[in-house]
Write an enzyme that holds these catalytic residues in place. Structure first.
Site, PDB file in Angstrom:
ATOM      1  N   ALA A  38       2.577   1.553  -3.446  1.00 40.16           N
ATOM      2  CA  ALA A  38       1.689   1.989  -4.532  1.00 40.16           C
ATOM      3  C   ALA A  38       1.513   3.505  -4.467  1.00 40.16           C
ATOM      4  CB  ALA A  38       0.334   1.292  -4.424  1.00 40.16           C
ATOM      5  N   LYS A  84       0.839  -1.199   0.000  1.00 37.95           N
ATOM      6  CA  LYS A  84       0.000   0.000   0.000  1.00 37.95           C
ATOM      7  C   LYS A  84       0.879   1.257   0.000  1.00 37.95           C
ATOM      8  CE  LYS A  84      -3.271   2.936   0.710  1.00 37.95           C
ATOM      9  NZ  LYS A  84      -4.533   3.214   0.147  1.00 37.95           N
ATOM     10  N   CYS A 136      -3.460  10.831   1.667  1.00 35.30           N
ATOM     11  CA  CYS A 136      -2.597   9.646   1.595  1.00 35.30           C
ATOM     12  C   CYS A 136      -1.165   9.883   1.130  1.00 35.30           C
ATOM     13  CB  CYS A 136      -3.223   8.620   0.660  1.00 35.30           C
ATOM     14  SG  CYS A 136      -4.700   7.896   1.345  1.00 35.30           S
TER      15      CYS A 136
HETATM   16  C1  UDX Z   1      -4.783   8.078  -3.676  1.00 33.15           C
HETATM   17  C2  UDX Z   1      -4.540   6.797  -4.465  1.00 33.15           C
HETATM   18  O1  UDX Z   1      -4.805   7.049  -5.858  1.00 33.15           O
HETATM   19  C3  UDX Z   1      -5.421   5.682  -3.936  1.00 33.15           C
HETATM   20  O2  UDX Z   1      -5.127   4.466  -4.618  1.00 33.15           O
HETATM   21  C4  UDX Z   1      -5.170   5.509  -2.454  1.00 33.15           C
HETATM   22  O3  UDX Z   1      -6.042   4.532  -1.931  1.00 33.15           O
HETATM   23  C5  UDX Z   1      -5.380   6.830  -1.722  1.00 33.15           C
HETATM   24  O4  UDX Z   1      -4.562   7.839  -2.294  1.00 33.15           O
HETATM   25  P1  UDX Z   1      -6.639  10.010  -3.650  1.00 33.15           P
HETATM   26  O5  UDX Z   1      -5.665  10.738  -2.780  1.00 33.15           O
HETATM   27  O6  UDX Z   1      -8.043   9.899  -3.204  1.00 33.15           O
HETATM   28  O7  UDX Z   1      -6.130   8.504  -3.898  1.00 33.15           O
HETATM   29  O8  UDX Z   1      -6.672  10.724  -5.088  1.00 33.15           O
HETATM   30  P2  UDX Z   1      -5.745  10.679  -6.407  1.00 33.15           P
HETATM   31  O9  UDX Z   1      -6.624  10.618  -7.579  1.00 33.15           O
HETATM   32  O10 UDX Z   1      -4.686   9.659  -6.334  1.00 33.15           O
HETATM   33  O11 UDX Z   1      -5.088  12.136  -6.403  1.00 33.15           O
HETATM   34  C6  UDX Z   1      -4.166  12.563  -5.418  1.00 33.15           C
HETATM   35  C7  UDX Z   1      -3.637  13.945  -5.758  1.00 33.15           C
HETATM   36  O12 UDX Z   1      -2.787  13.914  -6.909  1.00 33.15           O
HETATM   37  C8  UDX Z   1      -4.723  14.968  -6.085  1.00 33.15           C
HETATM   38  O13 UDX Z   1      -4.403  16.210  -5.495  1.00 33.15           O
HETATM   39  C9  UDX Z   1      -4.665  15.051  -7.597  1.00 33.15           C
HETATM   40  O14 UDX Z   1      -5.138  16.285  -8.074  1.00 33.15           O
HETATM   41  C10 UDX Z   1      -3.189  14.885  -7.838  1.00 33.15           C
HETATM   42  N1  UDX Z   1      -2.875  14.396  -9.206  1.00 33.15           N
HETATM   43  C11 UDX Z   1      -3.319  13.183  -9.620  1.00 33.15           C
HETATM   44  C12 UDX Z   1      -2.095  15.188 -10.040  1.00 33.15           C
HETATM   45  O15 UDX Z   1      -1.678  16.286  -9.686  1.00 33.15           O
HETATM   46  N2  UDX Z   1      -1.777  14.698 -11.299  1.00 33.15           N
HETATM   47  C13 UDX Z   1      -2.191  13.473 -11.729  1.00 33.15           C
HETATM   48  O16 UDX Z   1      -1.852  13.109 -12.870  1.00 33.15           O
HETATM   49  C14 UDX Z   1      -2.996  12.697 -10.874  1.00 33.15           C
END
Ligand code: UDX
Length: 439
Positions: free
Chosen positions: A203, A200, A256
């Site tokens: 990832a 976890k 996270c």
């Molecule tokens: C993340 C993981 O994806 C998930 O598998 C885990 O269980 C929890 O953490 P989450 O934090 O809910 O999920 O959202 P995620 O879509 O991963 O985005 C995290 C951050 O990265 C956001 O602020 C998003 O805007 C940013 N992001 C995401 C980017 O800046 N660029 C990207 O290409 C993707």
């Protein structure tokens, strides 16, 4: 838990919390979290086989499988402050279970925890000398906010870690059987406990590392005239790299990524691996750099001062389709701008005003902050527009940027922190427009 209840009508699922207000909210139409599709799932199962209760002890006694799903924030004081996970709530749950339970249990870590937490849970239970049998499993959750319902419906994988003994394997099988009600067997992965816990963290570290990597290149794009979207597309077509998670942004947020990487860093340091720790810490440092770079760019562009200037902030959540603001890049950018003396007019479709004040460490009614009911009132009289969350409602086919431009001070600046807009189109309207990694 709502998803499990929906998919397994024969399994009673009881969600308990010590906070009665939260439990009451879960029983209403107005759930404590905003997540598209969640209310429908809750309503389908609620009072059929999904129950919400404050009777923690009763639920512990009745259950065969207990999911520990509490907060594990980064420690703010003491040993490991700033990087280690604060496990006090996990520990409290384990003690509560030890004191109250009187029959065999499978205890599942659902919270993201440092490697070897299962061991601590075991030691607590053994310390109380419990007479019943138990197994501790690790079953980390990979859903992302905003798409949680789809992610749960059709997960890439479900991971279950357990002890490699006969009893351990039987417990893993029992939990796998729950998921098998809707997840194909080949996507239910079983490992040993430590692999599951570490997977976890790994990832999340890999996902965040991709964002920090593309964000690092975005700074170089701005300096050289390359366009980050074109670079991302070109590299993403390499099947080995792939196109996802390559969107340059003002920085990743959420509960996270940062927490889990810092946790990984702490583990590496603890186990005497300072070089590995330094490598991963770089991912968080690059994210801090990116947030800071964005607010500095706003100040620089606005003739080196934002003091007394109104800046419209569109979006405060850490990503679209959630009201969650934890570690949102918007918080850092807004704080920087407040220190510079700016007046912020903030609009977010889902985040409550009180939450915004709390996150910014200010009282409601603060002279430097206004929470606005829509983008147009936020833009009125503003020198600049800062787009900090990629809400669909901010796309140029949904929001009339001509009208926003008309009510702003001139020259009107726009800083697209999420690369949501076609900047050429925005410039035609008359904005001086800047994106992340854009020429
Ligand atoms: C993340 C993981 O994806 C998930 O598998 C885990 O269980 C929890 O953490 P989450 O934090 O809910 O999920 O959202 P995620 O879509 O991963 O985005 C995290 C951050 O990265 C956001 O602020 C998003 O805007 C940013 N992001 C995401 C980017 O800046 N660029 C990207 O290409 C993707």
């Amino acid at each position: 838990m709502a998803k499990i209840a929906q998919k397994c009508p024969d399994i009673p699922v009881t969600v308990v919390d010590v906070n009665p207000a939260r439990i009451e909210a879960w029983q209403s139409e107005d759930l404590p979290v905003y997540e598209p599709g969640l209310l429908e799932v809750v309503k389908e199962a609620r009072d059929r086989n999904l129950f919400f209760s404050t009777d923690v002890h009763g639920a512990i006694r009745e259950a065969d499988i207990l999911f520990i799903s509490v907060n594990t924030p980064t420690k703010t004081v003491g040993v490991g402050a700033g990087s280690a996970a604060d496990l006090q709530y996990v520990e409290k749950c384990a003690r509560e279970i030890a004191k109250v339970a009187d029959s065999d249990k499978i205890i599942v870590e659902k919270s993201t925890v440092p490697v070897r937490t299962a061991e601590s849970i075991r030691r607590i239970l053994d310390g109380y000398g419990v007479k019943w049998k138990y197994q501790v499993l690790s079953n980390p959750e990979f859903l992302a906010e905003g798409t949680a319902m789809e992610d749960l419906e059709d997960p890439d994988r479900v991971l279950i870690g357990g002890e490699e003994t006969g009893e351990g394997r039987a417990a893993v099988e029992a939990l796998a059987g729950v998921y098998a009600n809707w997840v194909p067997r080949e996507r239910i992965l079983t490992t040993n406990l430590w692999s599951s816990e570490l997977s976890k963290l790994t990832a999340n570290a890999f996902l965040a590392q991709r964002i920090s990597s593309i964000n690092a290149i975005s700074a170089l794009c701005e300096a050289t005239g390359a366009d980050i979207d074109q670079v991302a597309k070109s590299i993403g077509l390499d099947a080995r790299i792939g196109p996802k998670f390559l969107r340059a942004s003002v920085g990743f947020g959420g509960s996270c990524f940062q927490k889990d990487i810092l946790n990984l860093v702490y583990l590496c340091e603890y186990f005497g691996l300072p070089d590995v720790a330094r490598y991963w810490r770089g991912v968080v440092e690059m994210n801090d750099y990116q947030k800071n770079r964005y607010s500095r760019r706003i100040v620089d562009t606005l003739f080196n001062t934002v003091a007394g200037k109104r800046i419209a902030v569109l979006g405060f959540a850490f990503k679209k389709d959630t009201n969650d603001t934890r570690e949102s890049a918007a918080i850092y950018v807004c704080r920087d701008l407040l220190i510079e003396g700016a007046e912020l007019a903030i609009f977010d479709p889902k985040v409550e005003a009180e939450q915004i004040y709390r996150d910014l460490g200010r009282e409601p009614g603060d002279a430097q902050i206004r929470i606005e009911p829509d983008p147009e009132s936020a833009a009125t009289g503003a020198h600049a527009l800062a787009l900090l969350t990629e809400w669909d409602a901010f796309r140029s086919d949904q929001l009339d940027y001509r009208r926003l431009h008309a009510v702003m001070e001139k020259p009107a600046f726009l800083f697209d922190g999420r690369n949501l807009l076609d900047l050429a189109e925005i410039r035609r309207i008359g904005f001086e427009a800047h994106g992340i990694g854009k020429p």
